[in-house]
Motif scaffolding. Structure first.
Motif, mmCIF file in Angstrom:
data_model
loop_
_atom_site.group_PDB
_atom_site.id
_atom_site.type_symbol
_atom_site.label_atom_id
_atom_site.label_comp_id
_atom_site.label_asym_id
_atom_site.label_seq_id
_atom_site.Cartn_x
_atom_site.Cartn_y
_atom_site.Cartn_z
ATOM 1 N N TRP A 223 0.810 -1.211 0.000
ATOM 2 C CA TRP A 223 0.000 0.000 0.000
ATOM 3 C C TRP A 223 0.845 1.264 0.000
ATOM 4 C CZ3 TRP A 223 0.536 3.519 3.887
ATOM 5 C CH2 TRP A 223 1.173 3.067 5.050
ATOM 6 N N TRP A 224 1.988 1.221 0.677
ATOM 7 C CA TRP A 224 2.798 2.432 0.742
ATOM 8 C C TRP A 224 3.460 2.730 -0.603
ATOM 9 C CZ3 TRP A 224 8.104 2.084 -0.019
ATOM 10 C CH2 TRP A 224 8.644 0.780 0.015
ATOM 11 N N LYS A 225 3.802 1.691 -1.349
ATOM 12 C CA LYS A 225 4.329 1.914 -2.687
ATOM 13 C C LYS A 225 3.254 2.471 -3.611
ATOM 14 C CE LYS A 225 8.016 -1.571 -2.815
ATOM 15 N NZ LYS A 225 8.530 -2.759 -3.533
ATOM 16 N N ASP A 226 2.039 1.891 -3.491
ATOM 17 C CA ASP A 226 0.934 2.379 -4.313
ATOM 18 C C ASP A 226 0.616 3.836 -4.007
ATOM 19 O OD1 ASP A 226 0.816 -0.141 -5.351
ATOM 20 O OD2 ASP A 226 -0.859 -0.803 -4.089
ATOM 21 N N GLY A 227 0.665 4.207 -2.711
ATOM 22 C CA GLY A 227 0.390 5.592 -2.326
ATOM 23 C C GLY A 227 1.395 6.554 -2.930
ATOM 24 N N ILE A 228 2.683 6.191 -2.866
ATOM 25 C CA ILE A 228 3.722 7.059 -3.444
ATOM 26 C C ILE A 228 3.546 7.192 -4.949
ATOM 27 C CG2 ILE A 228 6.201 7.253 -3.859
ATOM 28 C CD1 ILE A 228 6.672 5.952 -1.152
ATOM 29 N N MET A 229 3.283 6.060 -5.609
ATOM 30 C CA MET A 229 3.138 6.084 -7.067
ATOM 31 C C MET A 229 1.902 6.877 -7.500
ATOM 32 S SD MET A 229 5.712 4.352 -8.323
ATOM 33 C CE MET A 229 5.322 3.642 -9.912
ATOM 34 N N ILE A 230 0.804 6.757 -6.744
ATOM 35 C CA ILE A 230 -0.418 7.481 -7.103
ATOM 36 C C ILE A 230 -0.224 8.988 -6.942
ATOM 37 C CG2 ILE A 230 -2.800 7.917 -6.393
ATOM 38 C CD1 ILE A 230 -3.039 4.927 -5.801
ATOM 39 N N ILE A 231 0.422 9.406 -5.855
ATOM 40 C CA ILE A 231 0.673 10.847 -5.640
ATOM 41 C C ILE A 231 1.567 11.404 -6.745
ATOM 42 C CG2 ILE A 231 1.781 12.514 -4.116
ATOM 43 C CD1 ILE A 231 0.886 10.782 -1.760
ATOM 44 N N LEU A 232 2.628 10.662 -7.070
ATOM 45 C CA LEU A 232 3.516 11.124 -8.140
ATOM 46 C C LEU A 232 2.812 11.121 -9.492
ATOM 47 C CD1 LEU A 232 6.866 9.332 -7.165
ATOM 48 C CD2 LEU A 232 6.272 11.737 -6.856
ATOM 49 N N LEU A 233 1.940 10.131 -9.712
ATOM 50 C CA LEU A 233 1.229 10.055 -10.984
ATOM 51 C C LEU A 233 0.253 11.217 -11.152
ATOM 52 C CD1 LEU A 233 0.548 8.555 -13.583
ATOM 53 C CD2 LEU A 233 -1.097 7.197 -12.288
ATOM 54 N N ILE A 234 -0.423 11.605 -10.081
ATOM 55 C CA ILE A 234 -1.355 12.738 -10.164
ATOM 56 C C ILE A 234 -0.606 14.020 -10.533
ATOM 57 C CG2 ILE A 234 -2.900 14.209 -8.816
ATOM 58 C CD1 ILE A 234 -3.732 11.722 -7.254
ATOM 59 N N ALA A 235 0.526 14.261 -9.852
ATOM 60 C CA ALA A 235 1.321 15.447 -10.181
ATOM 61 C C ALA A 235 1.859 15.374 -11.610
ATOM 62 C CB ALA A 235 2.476 15.582 -9.183
ATOM 63 N N LEU A 236 2.199 14.158 -12.043
ATOM 64 C CA LEU A 236 2.735 13.985 -13.386
ATOM 65 C C LEU A 236 1.666 14.230 -14.448
ATOM 66 C CD1 LEU A 236 5.317 13.219 -14.909
ATOM 67 C CD2 LEU A 236 4.587 10.833 -14.799
ATOM 68 N N LEU A 237 0.454 13.767 -14.206
ATOM 69 C CA LEU A 237 -0.633 13.990 -15.164
ATOM 70 C C LEU A 237 -0.978 15.464 -15.293
ATOM 71 C CD1 LEU A 237 -2.994 10.984 -14.332
ATOM 72 C CD2 LEU A 237 -1.513 11.264 -16.332
ATOM 73 N N ILE A 238 -0.936 16.185 -14.163
ATOM 74 C CA ILE A 238 -1.162 17.637 -14.217
ATOM 75 C C ILE A 238 -0.075 18.312 -15.055
ATOM 76 C CG2 ILE A 238 -1.254 19.744 -12.831
ATOM 77 C CD1 ILE A 238 -2.453 18.077 -10.571
ATOM 78 N N SER A 239 1.164 17.861 -14.882
ATOM 79 C CA SER A 239 2.272 18.410 -15.660
ATOM 80 C C SER A 239 2.120 18.099 -17.140
ATOM 81 C CB SER A 239 3.601 17.855 -15.145
ATOM 82 O OG SER A 239 3.795 18.175 -13.775
ATOM 83 N N VAL A 240 1.658 16.882 -17.450
ATOM 84 C CA VAL A 240 1.473 16.503 -18.851
ATOM 85 C C VAL A 240 0.420 17.381 -19.515
ATOM 86 C CG1 VAL A 240 0.611 14.675 -20.359
ATOM 87 C CG2 VAL A 240 2.252 14.129 -18.570
ATOM 88 N N ILE A 241 -0.696 17.605 -18.822
ATOM 89 C CA ILE A 241 -1.751 18.453 -19.383
ATOM 90 C C ILE A 241 -1.229 19.872 -19.617
ATOM 91 C CG2 ILE A 241 -4.010 19.492 -18.904
ATOM 92 C CD1 ILE A 241 -4.715 16.943 -17.370
ATOM 93 N N PHE A 242 -0.515 20.408 -18.635
ATOM 94 C CA PHE A 242 0.034 21.756 -18.762
ATOM 95 C C PHE A 242 1.031 21.837 -19.909
ATOM 96 C CE2 PHE A 242 3.544 24.655 -17.697
ATOM 97 C CZ PHE A 242 2.869 25.859 -17.700
#
Length: 343
Positions: free
Chosen positions: A236-255
């Motif tokens: 779960w802790w790996k999934d949490g880190i990956m999900i947080i980084l993925l959300i920030a990454l998707l925002i960056s991709v859209i921008f």
């Protein structure tokens, strides 16, 4: 007393640090350096966590090394392009003036040699001088002020062309950047992440950097999503880190994708961000209709100038005449489309 000793020690340490690293003595450059270090660190964090957590990617790397090699190549090229863009000159007016004056000095020397050789009756030197005269025709008697004034409509006051901060004559499409404290040719904007202005000299490099950064972030987001699909609920802790980084990454991709589309539109219409945003405040654009691009030469010519001629950071564009504005204001017809007027 202890506080005074600590302050003295701190001042000495900072003094030695500023002596070896002069860029750290300037708060603006120190802030820019901090943003650059942060951006590069984020790149390595995203890539490092991906290879650290995703065992399937490591296995795929051993089985198909070309896939990971392409990703790492894009990663390396993006960082190199970032530093090339941040270290490039946007095209400062003072540098253009210096280059123009040096060219005039060279031309004056050639004219003097041509005159002397003509008096001495040297046939070979005269021919060489005549060839050089044809190459530099029209610029041997010009000054920077005359060159700039010729780019504005007749009757323009020289006072309206002089920058109140640099005290230099500004060619059209030039703006003073308060962060760099210099006038920039074809000023687009000041990028805090790059620590430099984007102008005529590095706009093409900036576009390529956005393109490469968008591709890298999109590829990294796909790898993150692939990992979460195959390894969700294992740790779960790996999934949490990956999900947080993925959300920030998707925002960056859209921008980044929106920024890439926006600058592609600017390139095809030969505009800058400053001209588009402050169109009503810029004197030479106030009387131009909204959907008319006064500096556009057609999509193909704009792309050619941007990619090929844009590397010559001291090419200056005069303001279009009233007849040219009227011609560009004319709506397109079927015949214009067949003759590729828009291109």
């Amino acid at each position: 007393m202890v506080v005074g000793i600590c302050r003295s020690f701190r001042d000495r340490a900072l003094g030695r640090c500023f002596h070896f690293f002069p860029c750290l003595s300037d708060p603006a450059r120190r802030s820019s350096l901090g943003l650059k270090v942060t951006l590069v660190t984020l790149h390595f964090i995203y890539a490092g966590i991906l290879f650290l957590f995703d065992g399937d990617l490591v296995y795929k790397t051993k089985k198909e090394p070309w896939y990971t090699s392409l990703y790492l190549l894009l990663f390396f090229v993006t960082l190199v392009q970032y530093f090339i863009t941040s270290g490039s000159s946007p095209g400062y007016v003072v540098d253009a003036m210096r280059a123009f004056n040096e060219t005039n000095e060279v031309i004056s020397g050639l004219e003097q040699r041509q005159s002397a050789s003509s008096k001495n009756g040297s046939l070979d030197a005269t021919v060489e001088g005549c060839q050089s005269g044809r190459i530099f025709q029209g610029s041997n008697s010009a000054s920077w002020t005359k060159l700039v004034m010729d780019m504005y409509p007749p009757g323009t006051s020289i006072r309206t062309c002089i920058c109140s901060y640099c005290n230099v004559e500004q060619p059209p499409r030039t703006k003073h950047c308060h962060d760099c404290d210099k006038c920039v040719l074809q000023f687009d904007h000041h990028c805090v992440w790059l620590g430099t202005c984007i102008g005529q000299g590095n706009h093409c490099k900036f576009w390529w950097y956005i393109c490469e950064e968008s591709a890298l972030c999109l590829w990294t987001a796909i790898l993150y999503i692939t990992y979460l699909k195959g390894n969700i609920s294992r740790a779960w802790w790996k999934d949490g880190i990956m999900i947080i980084l993925l959300i920030a990454l998707l925002i960056s991709v859209i921008f980044l994708l929106l920024l890439l589309l926006f600058h592609s539109y600017l390139v095809m219409t030969n505009q800058t961000t400053y001209e588009l945003v402050r169109r009503r405040r810029i004197p030479y654009l106030r009387g131009v209709p909204e959907r008319v691009y006064p500096f556009s030469k057609g999509v193909s010519s704009n792309l050619y100038d941007f990619c090929c001629v844009g590397s010559r950071i001291y090419s200056l564009e005069p303001l279009p005449s009233a007849e040219e504005i009227e011609e560009k204001s004319r709506p397109y017809t079927c015949l214009d489309v067949l003759t590729c007027r828009c291109c």
